[in-house]
Write an enzyme that holds these catalytic residues in place. Structure first.
Site, PDB file in Angstrom:
ATOM      1  N   GLY A  46       0.731  -1.090   0.200  1.00 39.23           N
ATOM      2  CA  GLY A  46      -0.162  -0.056  -0.096  1.00 39.23           C
ATOM      3  C   GLY A  46       0.932   1.337  -0.239  1.00 39.23           C
ATOM      4  O   GLY A  46       1.891   1.264   0.218  1.00 39.23           O
ATOM      5  N   GLN A  51       2.989   9.882   1.351  1.00 37.40           N
ATOM      6  CA  GLN A  51       4.148   9.325   1.505  1.00 37.40           C
ATOM      7  C   GLN A  51       5.404   9.796   0.264  1.00 37.40           C
ATOM      8  O   GLN A  51       6.263   9.667   0.225  1.00 37.40           O
ATOM      9  CB  GLN A  51       3.910   7.671   1.339  1.00 37.40           C
ATOM     10  CG  GLN A  51       3.651   7.275   2.605  1.00 37.40           C
ATOM     11  CD  GLN A  51       3.374   5.706   2.580  1.00 37.40           C
ATOM     12  OE1 GLN A  51       2.439   5.224   1.998  1.00 37.40           O
ATOM     13  NE2 GLN A  51       4.368   5.051   3.052  1.00 37.40           N
ATOM     14  N   CYS A  91       5.959  -0.442   7.181  1.00 40.39           N
ATOM     15  CA  CYS A  91       5.862   0.893   6.506  1.00 40.39           C
ATOM     16  C   CYS A  91       6.709   1.303   5.410  1.00 40.39           C
ATOM     17  O   CYS A  91       8.207   1.058   5.962  1.00 40.39           O
ATOM     18  CB  CYS A  91       5.574   1.963   7.139  1.00 40.39           C
ATOM     19  SG  CYS A  91       4.987   3.513   6.549  1.00 40.39           S
ATOM     20  N   LEU A  92       6.639   1.661   4.363  1.00 42.09           N
ATOM     21  CA  LEU A  92       7.711   2.011   3.427  1.00 42.09           C
ATOM     22  C   LEU A  92       8.432   3.263   3.675  1.00 42.09           C
ATOM     23  O   LEU A  92       9.690   3.642   3.420  1.00 42.09           O
ATOM     24  CB  LEU A  92       7.248   2.279   1.901  1.00 42.09           C
ATOM     25  CG  LEU A  92       6.736   1.148   1.348  1.00 42.09           C
ATOM     26  CD1 LEU A  92       6.115   1.269   0.010  1.00 42.09           C
ATOM     27  CD2 LEU A  92       7.719  -0.094   1.086  1.00 42.09           C
ATOM     28  N   HIS A 133      -4.394   1.662   7.713  1.00 39.57           N
ATOM     29  CA  HIS A 133      -2.888   2.080   7.747  1.00 39.57           C
ATOM     30  C   HIS A 133      -2.461   3.353   6.781  1.00 39.57           C
ATOM     31  O   HIS A 133      -2.061   4.145   6.944  1.00 39.57           O
ATOM     32  CB  HIS A 133      -1.865   0.921   7.439  1.00 39.57           C
ATOM     33  CG  HIS A 133      -0.512   1.348   7.421  1.00 39.57           C
ATOM     34  ND1 HIS A 133       0.498   0.870   8.303  1.00 39.57           N
ATOM     35  CD2 HIS A 133       0.350   2.186   6.520  1.00 39.57           C
ATOM     36  CE1 HIS A 133       1.874   1.286   8.194  1.00 39.57           C
ATOM     37  NE2 HIS A 133       1.781   2.078   6.842  1.00 39.57           N
ATOM     38  N   GLU A 134      -3.019   3.102   5.528  1.00 34.75           N
ATOM     39  CA  GLU A 134      -2.990   4.034   4.580  1.00 34.75           C
ATOM     40  C   GLU A 134      -3.662   5.379   4.689  1.00 34.75           C
ATOM     41  O   GLU A 134      -3.421   6.548   4.546  1.00 34.75           O
ATOM     42  CB  GLU A 134      -3.331   3.662   3.206  1.00 34.75           C
ATOM     43  CG  GLU A 134      -2.451   2.321   2.673  1.00 34.75           C
ATOM     44  CD  GLU A 134      -1.123   2.501   2.972  1.00 34.75           C
ATOM     45  OE1 GLU A 134      -0.463   3.593   2.883  1.00 34.75           O
ATOM     46  OE2 GLU A 134      -0.308   1.489   3.179  1.00 34.75           O
ATOM     47  N   HIS A 137      -2.084   7.610   7.049  1.00 41.24           N
ATOM     48  CA  HIS A 137      -0.994   8.621   6.237  1.00 41.24           C
ATOM     49  C   HIS A 137      -1.683   9.849   5.795  1.00 41.24           C
ATOM     50  O   HIS A 137      -1.141  11.177   5.944  1.00 41.24           O
ATOM     51  CB  HIS A 137      -0.338   7.704   5.168  1.00 41.24           C
ATOM     52  CG  HIS A 137       0.700   6.800   5.485  1.00 41.24           C
ATOM     53  ND1 HIS A 137       1.733   7.371   6.112  1.00 41.24           N
ATOM     54  CD2 HIS A 137       0.683   5.548   5.155  1.00 41.24           C
ATOM     55  CE1 HIS A 137       2.639   6.171   6.057  1.00 41.24           C
ATOM     56  NE2 HIS A 137       2.083   5.176   5.660  1.00 41.24           N
TER      57      HIS A 137
HETATM   58 ZN   LIG Z   1       2.721   3.277   5.666  1.00 35.51          ZN
END
Ligand SMILES: [Zn+2]
Length: 170
Positions: A46, A51, A91-92, A133-134, A137
């Protein structure tokens, strides 16, 4: 298509509140394509526009095993249906760290696709975790905000050290 740079914790830009998308045009479709390419390349399941330093309510995801089901959520709204589940999240924007996070299990989602068409779905399990989670963000929240301050500070210090060692980015 193009790969986009992903912001990393504790970059303050990750704390920005995303604004609703109002223009469903070719630029938005290119953004979602570039975000999907960046997500698959990372690799991740995701990615939120926050991000990649674009502060619009855009999320891309693919939680399928064979990476064959790209999903796009524009201006998503989530309501909690019930239940509770603990998942180990990564998480990226917090590379190299995984921690258990407790979240509601079943959620209902209303969103638009890249063409501006409305859709709704009910999610549980991994799809639900990833969406929440997204969604975080887009509100400037990271999964490390859901863990203890001690663990969060430790992760911050390690990443800050890595960022100092890494060559300056453009
Ligand atoms: Zn993330």
């Amino acid at each position: 298509m193009a790969l986009l740079d992903i912001l990393e914790f504790p970059d303050p830009r990750l704390r920005t509140q995303a604004k609703p998308v109002t223009q469903f045009d070719a630029a938005l479709r290119k953004l979602t394509e570039d975000m999907l390419e960046t997500m698959y390349d990372a690799p991740g399941i995701g990615l939120a526009a926050t991000q990649i330093n674009v502060h619009q309510q855009v999320i891309v995801m693919d939680v399928s095993e064979d990476k064959s089901q790209p999903m796009v959520f524009i201006n998503p709204q989530i309501t909690v249906v019930g239940g509770e589940k603990e998942y180990e999240e990564g998480c990226l924007s917090v590379p190299g760290f995984h921690e258990n996070v407790v979240r509601p299990d079943v959620i209902h989602v209303k969103a638009l696709n890249a063409q501006g068409e409305a859709f709704e779905l009910q999610a549980d399990g991994l799809l639900s975790v990833c969406l929440q989670h997204e969604m975080d963000h887009l509100n400037g929240v990271l999964f490390v905000d859901h863990i203890s301050r001690l663990k969060r500070d430790r992760i911050r210090r390690k990443l800050e050290k890595q960022h100092k060692v890494a060559a300056p980015r453009s």
